[in-house]
Design an enzyme around this catalytic site. Structure first.
Site, PDB file in Angstrom:
ATOM      1  CB  CYS A 123       5.688   1.874   7.042  1.00 52.37           C
ATOM      2  SG  CYS A 123       5.050   3.323   6.631  1.00 52.37           S
ATOM      3  CG  LEU A 124       6.817   1.066   0.767  1.00 51.84           C
ATOM      4  CD1 LEU A 124       6.261   1.615  -0.552  1.00 51.84           C
ATOM      5  CD2 LEU A 124       8.283   0.459   0.293  1.00 51.84           C
ATOM      6  CG  HIS A 147      -0.191   0.598   7.235  1.00 53.18           C
ATOM      7  ND1 HIS A 147       0.971  -0.056   8.032  1.00 53.18           N
ATOM      8  CD2 HIS A 147       0.562   1.588   6.470  1.00 53.18           C
ATOM      9  CE1 HIS A 147       1.989   0.889   7.535  1.00 53.18           C
ATOM     10  NE2 HIS A 147       1.967   1.686   6.706  1.00 53.18           N
ATOM     11  CD  GLU A 148      -0.911   2.651   2.916  1.00 54.76           C
ATOM     12  OE1 GLU A 148      -0.514   3.651   2.844  1.00 54.76           O
ATOM     13  OE2 GLU A 148      -0.085   1.445   2.946  1.00 54.76           O
ATOM     14  CD  GLN A 180       3.414   5.852   2.579  1.00 50.44           C
ATOM     15  OE1 GLN A 180       2.501   5.338   2.300  1.00 50.44           O
ATOM     16  NE2 GLN A 180       4.558   5.115   3.116  1.00 50.44           N
ATOM     17  N   GLY A 231       0.733  -1.227   0.058  1.00 55.16           N
ATOM     18  CA  GLY A 231      -0.072   0.128  -0.019  1.00 55.16           C
ATOM     19  C   GLY A 231       0.910   1.352   0.082  1.00 55.16           C
ATOM     20  CG  HIS A 245       0.648   6.504   6.024  1.00 61.06           C
ATOM     21  ND1 HIS A 245       1.932   6.974   6.371  1.00 61.06           N
ATOM     22  CD2 HIS A 245       0.847   5.012   5.682  1.00 61.06           C
ATOM     23  CE1 HIS A 245       2.772   5.837   6.473  1.00 61.06           C
ATOM     24  NE2 HIS A 245       2.373   4.948   5.930  1.00 61.06           N
TER      25      HIS A 245
HETATM   26 ZN    ZN Z   1       2.984   2.974   5.574  1.00 58.73          ZN
END
Ligand code: ZN
Length: 168
Positions: free
Chosen positions: A90-91, A132-133, A51, A46, A136
């Protein structure tokens, strides 16, 4: 369309709240494309607009077992059930993995790229990815949800990781 740079912790922009999308014009379409392409490049599950340092409420998920990335704009989770511990990464927080409590069955209401509203029931990793997204979009990172001990360990690990990358 372009591959975009993913900002990483402790970039303060990861803590900003996203704003609802009201304009579904070309700028949003290219953001949606960039999200999808950048996610595919990293073969992650995701990616959210913040991000990419863009604070519009949009993210894309591609959990394992799905053939098409799914786009969510102005998302809202309307029901949650079947809570359990899930291992996440997480990226934007490279190098950190940890357990988070998430609902594994949710209903989410959102809009598609054309602005058409939809409601979808999701379970398993798809449900976890959405939460999770969504975090963000609210300026929250997954380690905020660790247990007290987990947060302590994460703090130590993050200090180590960020000192390896002084430009962060
Ligand atoms: Zn993340």
């Amino acid at each position: 369309m372009a591959l975009r740079t993913i900002i990483t912790y402790p970039d303060p922009r990861l803590r900003d709240r996203s704003q609802p999308v009201t304009d579904f014009g070309p700028s949003l379409q290219s953001l949606a494309q960039d999200l999808t392409e950048t996610l595919a490049e990293h073969s992650a599950f995701g990616l959210s607009a913040p991000q990419l340092a863009d604070h519009r409420a949009i993210f894309v998920i591609a959990p394992p077992g799905t053939d098409q990335p799914q786009l969510f704009i102005n998302p809202e989770v309307t029901s949650k059930a079947a809570w359990g511990f899930v291992e996440e990464s997480c990226l934007s927080v490279p190098g950190l993995v940890g357990s988070v409590i998430r609902a594994t069955q949710i209903t989410v209401r959102a809009q598609d790229a054309e602005g058409a509203p939809f409601e979808r029931a999701l379970d398993g990793m798809a449900a976890v990815c959405v939460q999770h997204e969504l975090d963000h979009l609210e300026g929250r990172l997954f380690f905020d949800r660790f247990s007290a001990l987990g947060r302590l360990r994460a703090k130590r690990r993050l200090r180590h990781l960020t000192s390896d990358n002084p430009q962060n």
